[in-house]
Design a protein around this motif. Structure first.
Motif, PDB file in Angstrom:
ATOM      1  N   VAL A  24      -5.217 -12.065   6.361  1.00  0.00           N
ATOM      2  CA  VAL A  24      -6.304 -12.584   5.423  1.00  0.00           C
ATOM      3  C   VAL A  24      -6.711 -13.957   5.339  1.00  0.00           C
ATOM      4  CG1 VAL A  24      -4.961 -10.906   3.689  1.00  0.00           C
ATOM      5  CG2 VAL A  24      -4.230 -13.401   3.876  1.00  0.00           C
ATOM      6  N   ARG A  25      -6.042 -14.602   6.520  1.00  0.00           N
ATOM      7  CA  ARG A  25      -6.666 -15.954   6.640  1.00  0.00           C
ATOM      8  C   ARG A  25      -8.101 -16.015   6.946  1.00  0.00           C
ATOM      9  NH1 ARG A  25      -3.328 -17.146  10.500  1.00  0.00           N
ATOM     10  NH2 ARG A  25      -1.654 -17.809   9.260  1.00  0.00           N
ATOM     11  N   GLY A  26      -8.689 -16.768   6.168  1.00  0.00           N
ATOM     12  CA  GLY A  26     -10.246 -17.411   6.123  1.00  0.00           C
ATOM     13  C   GLY A  26     -10.846 -16.347   5.199  1.00  0.00           C
ATOM     14  N   ARG A  27     -10.194 -15.440   4.642  1.00  0.00           N
ATOM     15  CA  ARG A  27     -11.012 -14.785   3.512  1.00  0.00           C
ATOM     16  C   ARG A  27     -10.159 -14.844   2.294  1.00  0.00           C
ATOM     17  NH1 ARG A  27     -10.440  -9.346   3.668  1.00  0.00           N
ATOM     18  NH2 ARG A  27      -8.277  -9.120   4.763  1.00  0.00           N
ATOM     19  N   PHE A  28      -8.933 -15.151   2.302  1.00  0.00           N
ATOM     20  CA  PHE A  28      -8.159 -15.415   0.900  1.00  0.00           C
ATOM     21  C   PHE A  28      -7.832 -16.721   0.966  1.00  0.00           C
ATOM     22  CE2 PHE A  28      -6.205 -10.786   0.368  1.00  0.00           C
ATOM     23  CZ  PHE A  28      -7.682 -10.142   0.586  1.00  0.00           C
ATOM     24  N   VAL A  52      -1.048 -19.490 -10.491  1.00  0.00           N
ATOM     25  CA  VAL A  52      -1.365 -19.569  -9.224  1.00  0.00           C
ATOM     26  C   VAL A  52      -2.562 -18.250  -9.122  1.00  0.00           C
ATOM     27  CG1 VAL A  52       0.442 -17.944  -8.463  1.00  0.00           C
ATOM     28  CG2 VAL A  52      -0.551 -19.583  -6.783  1.00  0.00           C
ATOM     29  N   PHE A  53      -3.524 -18.633  -8.361  1.00  0.00           N
ATOM     30  CA  PHE A  53      -4.586 -17.849  -8.198  1.00  0.00           C
ATOM     31  C   PHE A  53      -4.787 -17.296  -6.655  1.00  0.00           C
ATOM     32  CE2 PHE A  53      -6.260 -18.803 -12.130  1.00  0.00           C
ATOM     33  CZ  PHE A  53      -5.929 -20.150 -12.388  1.00  0.00           C
ATOM     34  N   LEU A  54      -5.216 -16.012  -6.618  1.00  0.00           N
ATOM     35  CA  LEU A  54      -5.454 -15.661  -5.269  1.00  0.00           C
ATOM     36  C   LEU A  54      -7.010 -15.083  -5.293  1.00  0.00           C
ATOM     37  CD1 LEU A  54      -4.494 -15.081  -2.415  1.00  0.00           C
ATOM     38  CD2 LEU A  54      -4.153 -12.741  -3.028  1.00  0.00           C
ATOM     39  N   GLN A  55      -7.782 -16.090  -4.740  1.00  0.00           N
ATOM     40  CA  GLN A  55      -9.058 -15.538  -4.525  1.00  0.00           C
ATOM     41  C   GLN A  55      -9.477 -14.715  -3.200  1.00  0.00           C
ATOM     42  OE1 GLN A  55     -11.983 -16.369  -6.542  1.00  0.00           O
ATOM     43  NE2 GLN A  55     -13.054 -15.156  -5.052  1.00  0.00           N
ATOM     44  N   MET A  56     -10.072 -13.862  -3.442  1.00  0.00           N
ATOM     45  CA  MET A  56     -10.035 -12.691  -2.062  1.00  0.00           C
ATOM     46  C   MET A  56     -11.552 -12.554  -1.945  1.00  0.00           C
ATOM     47  SD  MET A  56      -6.961 -10.105  -2.849  1.00  0.00           S
ATOM     48  CE  MET A  56      -7.686  -9.461  -4.541  1.00  0.00           C
ATOM     49  N   ASN A  57     -12.004 -12.990  -0.877  1.00  0.00           N
ATOM     50  CA  ASN A  57     -13.399 -12.625  -0.546  1.00  0.00           C
ATOM     51  C   ASN A  57     -13.532 -11.800   0.427  1.00  0.00           C
ATOM     52  OD1 ASN A  57     -14.091 -14.380  -2.343  1.00  0.00           O
ATOM     53  ND2 ASN A  57     -14.175 -16.179  -0.913  1.00  0.00           N
ATOM     54  N   ALA A  87       0.800  -1.067  -0.016  1.00  0.00           N
ATOM     55  CA  ALA A  87      -0.006   0.041   0.059  1.00  0.00           C
ATOM     56  C   ALA A  87       0.923   1.354  -0.094  1.00  0.00           C
ATOM     57  CB  ALA A  87      -0.769  -0.044   1.161  1.00  0.00           C
ATOM     58  N   PRO A  88       0.540   2.431  -0.397  1.00  0.00           N
ATOM     59  CA  PRO A  88       1.240   3.514  -0.665  1.00  0.00           C
ATOM     60  C   PRO A  88       1.986   4.024   0.838  1.00  0.00           C
ATOM     61  CG  PRO A  88      -0.837   3.915  -1.659  1.00  0.00           C
ATOM     62  CD  PRO A  88      -1.066   2.571  -1.199  1.00  0.00           C
ATOM     63  N   GLY A  89       3.056   4.091   1.053  1.00  0.00           N
ATOM     64  CA  GLY A  89       3.712   4.610   2.109  1.00  0.00           C
ATOM     65  C   GLY A  89       4.119   3.566   2.992  1.00  0.00           C
ATOM     66  N   ASN A  90       3.753   2.190   2.598  1.00  0.00           N
ATOM     67  CA  ASN A  90       3.973   1.200   3.604  1.00  0.00           C
ATOM     68  C   ASN A  90       4.934   0.221   2.801  1.00  0.00           C
ATOM     69  OD1 ASN A  90       2.008   2.216   5.153  1.00  0.00           O
ATOM     70  ND2 ASN A  90       0.519   0.255   4.713  1.00  0.00           N
ATOM     71  N   GLU A  91       5.571  -0.825   3.669  1.00  0.00           N
ATOM     72  CA  GLU A  91       6.551  -1.803   3.208  1.00  0.00           C
ATOM     73  C   GLU A  91       5.701  -2.788   2.633  1.00  0.00           C
ATOM     74  OE1 GLU A  91      10.110  -1.233   6.099  1.00  0.00           O
ATOM     75  OE2 GLU A  91       9.239  -3.201   6.029  1.00  0.00           O
ATOM     76  N   ARG A  92       6.249  -3.655   1.497  1.00  0.00           N
ATOM     77  CA  ARG A  92       5.843  -4.623   1.033  1.00  0.00           C
ATOM     78  C   ARG A  92       5.433  -5.692   1.967  1.00  0.00           C
ATOM     79  NH1 ARG A  92       7.899  -6.413  -5.110  1.00  0.00           N
ATOM     80  NH2 ARG A  92       7.183  -4.076  -5.065  1.00  0.00           N
ATOM     81  N   GLU A  93       4.212  -6.495   2.081  1.00  0.00           N
ATOM     82  CA  GLU A  93       3.899  -7.354   3.124  1.00  0.00           C
ATOM     83  C   GLU A  93       3.636  -8.489   2.407  1.00  0.00           C
ATOM     84  OE1 GLU A  93       1.006  -5.994   5.762  1.00  0.00           O
ATOM     85  OE2 GLU A  93      -0.605  -6.048   4.129  1.00  0.00           O
ATOM     86  N   PHE A  94       3.836  -9.805   3.146  1.00  0.00           N
ATOM     87  CA  PHE A  94       3.370 -11.117   2.690  1.00  0.00           C
ATOM     88  C   PHE A  94       1.953 -11.273   2.897  1.00  0.00           C
ATOM     89  CE2 PHE A  94       3.606 -15.576   2.049  1.00  0.00           C
ATOM     90  CZ  PHE A  94       2.671 -16.284   3.180  1.00  0.00           C
ATOM     91  N   VAL A  95       1.468 -11.833   2.004  1.00  0.00           N
ATOM     92  CA  VAL A  95      -0.298 -12.438   1.861  1.00  0.00           C
ATOM     93  C   VAL A  95      -0.326 -13.888   1.895  1.00  0.00           C
ATOM     94  CG1 VAL A  95      -2.341 -12.059   0.559  1.00  0.00           C
ATOM     95  CG2 VAL A  95      -0.693 -10.088   0.856  1.00  0.00           C
TER      96      VAL A  95
END
Length: 125
Positions: free
Chosen positions: A63-67, A78-83, A39-47
């Motif tokens: 993101v656990r339980g949503r992605f 590879v896919f990332l389903q984001m709910n 995100a702007p102004g933030n460091e890159r983070e693991f998802v």
């Protein structure tokens, strides 16, 4: 390894998106595929991450339980389903490859050798 990420967009809070990351150039069969975000102004983070061999997955607490991360073997994708998306999920999402065979999945940005170009996800409130 070349990575092509796609699927980002604008969605309302509570909505869903599915990101894709197509790998080419080398087989990813023995690697770990990861998704990160920045995100702007933030460091890159693991998802999330997926070990291609065996299919084990690992998620950030946020993101656990949503992605859900998954793969298509035939398409080396590879896919990332984001709910249940939230405004705080807004970021540029990157896919990446860790070529080393590790006992534990790494969430460290520097451990991932190859990166896709990023795809913007914007969640409005």
């Amino acid at each position: 390894v070349q990575l092509q990420a796609s699927g980002g967009g604008l969605v309302q809070a509570g909505g869903s998106l599915r990101l894709s990351c197509a790998a080419s150039g080398r087989t990813v069969r023995y690697y770990t595929m990861g998704w990160f975000r920045q995100a702007p102004g933030n460091e890159r983070e693991f998802v999330a991450a997926l070990k291609w061999s065996g299919g084990s997955t690992y998620y950030a607490d946020s993101v656990r339980g949503r992605f859900t991360i998954s793969r298509d073997n035939a398409k080396s994708t590879v896919f990332l389903q984001m709910n249940s998306l939230k405004p705080e999920d807004t970021a540029v999402y990157y896919c990446a490859v860790d070529r080393l065979s590790r006992i534990a999945t790494t969430i460290v940005v520097a451990d991932y050798e190859y990166w896709g170009q990023g795809t913007q996800v914007t969640v409005s409130s």
